[in-house]
Scaffold this motif. Structure first.
Motif, PDB file in Angstrom:
ATOM      1  N   SER A 255      24.536  31.072  47.387  1.00  0.00           N
ATOM      2  CA  SER A 255      24.740  30.265  46.283  1.00  0.00           C
ATOM      3  C   SER A 255      25.724  30.883  45.121  1.00  0.00           C
ATOM      4  O   SER A 255      26.016  31.953  45.246  1.00  0.00           O
ATOM      5  CB  SER A 255      23.288  29.667  45.783  1.00  0.00           C
ATOM      6  OG  SER A 255      22.532  29.260  46.677  1.00  0.00           O
ATOM      7  N   ALA A 256      25.884  30.198  44.051  1.00  0.00           N
ATOM      8  CA  ALA A 256      26.623  30.547  43.122  1.00  0.00           C
ATOM      9  C   ALA A 256      25.667  31.707  42.412  1.00  0.00           C
ATOM     10  O   ALA A 256      24.766  31.636  42.221  1.00  0.00           O
ATOM     11  CB  ALA A 256      26.884  29.464  41.969  1.00  0.00           C
ATOM     12  N   ASN A 257      26.659  32.846  42.023  1.00  0.00           N
ATOM     13  CA  ASN A 257      25.917  34.093  41.458  1.00  0.00           C
ATOM     14  C   ASN A 257      26.726  34.464  40.295  1.00  0.00           C
ATOM     15  O   ASN A 257      27.750  34.045  39.708  1.00  0.00           O
ATOM     16  CB  ASN A 257      25.559  34.913  42.606  1.00  0.00           C
ATOM     17  CG  ASN A 257      26.695  35.545  43.479  1.00  0.00           C
ATOM     18  OD1 ASN A 257      27.517  36.084  42.644  1.00  0.00           O
ATOM     19  ND2 ASN A 257      26.706  35.309  44.616  1.00  0.00           N
ATOM     20  N   HIS A 258      26.152  35.727  39.740  1.00  0.00           N
ATOM     21  CA  HIS A 258      27.117  36.485  38.736  1.00  0.00           C
ATOM     22  C   HIS A 258      28.440  36.606  38.897  1.00  0.00           C
ATOM     23  O   HIS A 258      29.229  36.685  37.764  1.00  0.00           O
ATOM     24  CB  HIS A 258      26.243  37.439  38.029  1.00  0.00           C
ATOM     25  CG  HIS A 258      26.237  38.725  39.000  1.00  0.00           C
ATOM     26  ND1 HIS A 258      25.468  38.652  40.075  1.00  0.00           N
ATOM     27  CD2 HIS A 258      26.968  39.817  38.892  1.00  0.00           C
ATOM     28  CE1 HIS A 258      25.572  39.910  40.586  1.00  0.00           C
ATOM     29  NE2 HIS A 258      26.491  40.580  39.952  1.00  0.00           N
ATOM     30  N   ASP A 259      28.758  37.026  40.137  1.00  0.00           N
ATOM     31  CA  ASP A 259      30.184  37.434  40.597  1.00  0.00           C
ATOM     32  C   ASP A 259      30.787  36.023  40.855  1.00  0.00           C
ATOM     33  O   ASP A 259      32.051  35.965  40.542  1.00  0.00           O
ATOM     34  CB  ASP A 259      29.923  38.336  41.765  1.00  0.00           C
ATOM     35  CG  ASP A 259      29.950  39.781  41.369  1.00  0.00           C
ATOM     36  OD1 ASP A 259      30.454  39.956  40.285  1.00  0.00           O
ATOM     37  OD2 ASP A 259      29.739  40.519  42.111  1.00  0.00           O
ATOM     38  N   TRP A 260      30.432  35.310  41.639  1.00  0.00           N
ATOM     39  CA  TRP A 260      30.896  34.118  42.404  1.00  0.00           C
ATOM     40  C   TRP A 260      30.189  32.796  41.676  1.00  0.00           C
ATOM     41  O   TRP A 260      29.210  32.396  42.225  1.00  0.00           O
ATOM     42  CB  TRP A 260      30.971  34.027  43.674  1.00  0.00           C
ATOM     43  CG  TRP A 260      31.739  35.098  44.399  1.00  0.00           C
ATOM     44  CD1 TRP A 260      31.476  36.454  44.705  1.00  0.00           C
ATOM     45  CD2 TRP A 260      33.386  35.207  44.627  1.00  0.00           C
ATOM     46  NE1 TRP A 260      32.688  37.142  45.229  1.00  0.00           N
ATOM     47  CE2 TRP A 260      33.751  36.712  45.025  1.00  0.00           C
ATOM     48  CE3 TRP A 260      34.387  34.081  44.155  1.00  0.00           C
ATOM     49  CZ2 TRP A 260      35.270  36.654  45.095  1.00  0.00           C
ATOM     50  CZ3 TRP A 260      35.759  34.456  44.364  1.00  0.00           C
ATOM     51  CH2 TRP A 260      35.903  35.920  45.027  1.00  0.00           C
TER      52      TRP A 260
END
Length: 476
Positions: A255-260
């Protein structure tokens, strides 16, 4: 960074690759980094941002990496025809680096297209995408299979037709967890170099359109991924490639995270394209390990990616690839909200207006070939699932569009709303509240949805579960 007048010999071009690699390190003064950093800001509430969404279907390649019934070459061609009927303009048909049925299918499809395009214009522009790893010998062998097929079926202009119709997709590993499993571990510079060397053989064979990907790219940081893709793209252009699609695989289905996330996807999209003009496009390739492939895909679309690479019904390894039928359902949902917001007479929400300043705004136009054939999408899903068997049917039934229970009615307000629709479908249309998805599912060709929407008593009765879930019934 434009294509040279004449291709540079691959051996000579590769001598300069180390310089290209280091020249694409994302230092603070690199123009591509600046373009990426500015991309998200420029998109905030900027209605001028727009793009056209196209789809690359990988059902016949990545989609077959799951349990399914054995299929013949003829059945795979039937799946190919089914996908063509949906208006998709690019279909990945197999891994041609392996001397197996994929090579046989590729040769057969060249002849099949040559025959079908005489009467069906959809076949005139559909492109075959073929996958290769970075092994030089295998890409040479796979290229020769296609050369032979085009020479046989397009003898007068086989080189031109092959160059126009085939996209060569070359990949290698980038996540250290994968690279370290190789017999001789290597770094991302070597991975990029291997892709370019392998692609050089395809260029020598007469191919000019490429797609490149680093397996599990979303497991590394965005800056390193930009360096990887810009370096491979620049090198391919130096060697004579006409265009390159940068394929970002969310291999592990994060899922979306701090990098992507939405913002970094927008920055990545701008950074990898910077300086290449319209010769470079981007595509997203998400998997569904936490059941969020559609969400990640929509973020990439909002960020400006040009293509979605997925399987029609979500088949694929582990929990599957993104189901492109559900991506289109999400696009139809977005269109519905946009239409409703324009039609409703209401004051501007201060909360929504303020929150909108922190989101990316984009007008997305779906490829007109797909739009004109949306009515075929549900039927295509049914057909593909039937051909591939029970495991594929399971995946299809888990999609929003293929779920046979998607419109079952509950009790209480839900039941009352459907009762009102039965009595007066003009004043209380069924697709105005709980059953709002009837409209998008109907557009995608799901049978029976129109009858529910207009309040047909038998249709509503068929999906009403109130009698065993509590409450009354839809016509009380």
């Amino acid at each position: 960074m434009t294509k040279p007048a004449s291709p540079i010999p691959p051996a000579a071009a590769m001598e300069g690759f180390p310089e290209i690699w280091h020249g694409n390190e994302m230092q603070i003064d690199h123009p591509a980094l600046a373009a990426g950093i500015n991309a998200a800001d420029s998109q905030i509430l900027d209605q001028a941002e727009s793009s056209t969404l196209r789809i690359t279907d990988v059902t016949l390649r990545d989609g077959q990496q799951q349990q399914m019934d054995p299929v013949t070459k003829e059945q795979r061609i039937e799946v190919f025809d089914t996908i063509v009927s949906t208006g998709v303009d690019r279909i990945e048909i197999g891994h041609l680096g392996n001397p197996n049925s994929d090579q046989e299918l590729a040769a057969a499809l060249v002849g099949h297209i040559a025959e079908k395009e005489v009467e069906d214009k959809l076949y005139r522009d559909v492109k075959l995408q073929v996958l290769f790893g970075s092994q030089e010998k295998l890409i040479q062998e796979g290229s020769s299979v296609l050369q032979k097929a085009f020479k046989e079926h397009y003898p007068d202009n086989w080189q031109g037709e092959m160059s126009r119709r085939v996209v060569v997709h070359v990949y290698d590993r980038v996540d250290p967890a994968l690279v370290d499993t190789a017999s001789q571990p290597y770094d991302n510079e070597e991975s990029a170099r291997r892709i370019c060397v392998a692609a050089s053989h395809a260029i020598d064979a007469g191919f000019s359109q490429f797609s490149v990907s680093g397996e599990a790219t979303t497991a590394i940081d965005p800056d390193s991924s930009v360096q990887f893709y810009r370096s491979t793209t620049e090198q391919l252009m130096e060697m004579g490639a006409q265009n390159v699609n940068i394929n970002l695989p969310n291999t592990y289905g994060y899922s979306a995270n701090h990098d992507w996330n939405l913002a970094t996807l927008a920055s990545f999209n701008a950074a990898v394209k910077h300086g290449f003009g319209d010769k470079v496009t981007t595509s997203i390739h998400p998997h569904n390990d936490v059941d969020n492939a559609v969400g990640f895909t929509v973020a990439a679309i909002a960020a400006g990616f040009d293509r979605v690479e997925g399987t029609h019904i979500g088949v694929g390894e582990r929990t599957g690839n993104v189901a492109t039928v559900d991506v289109l359902a999400r696009m139809l949902e977005a269109a519905r909200h946009q239409v409703l917001s324009k039609e409703r007479e209401q004051r501007i929400s201060h909360l929504a207006h303020n929150a909108g300043k922190l989101t990316l705004q984009r007008t997305v136009n779906v490829d007109e070939r797909i739009v004109s054939r949306l009515g075929n999408w549900h039927g295509a899903g049914e057909k593909i699932a039937e051909i591939f068997g029970p495991h594929a049917m399971y995946r299809w039934r888990r999609t929003a569009v293929g779920n046979i229970y998607a419109h079952d009615n509950g009790s209480g307000p839900h039941d009352q709303a459907m009762a009102a629709s039965v009595k007066d479908p003009i004043r209380n249309p069924g697709d105005s509240h709980y059953e709002w998805a009837l409209l998008s599912h109907s557009i995608l060709g799901r049978p029976g949805t129109e009858d529910i929407a207009v309040g047909d008593l038998k249709a509503v009765d068929k999906i009403t579960v109130a009698n065993h879930a509590a409450g009354g019934n839809s016509w009380a």
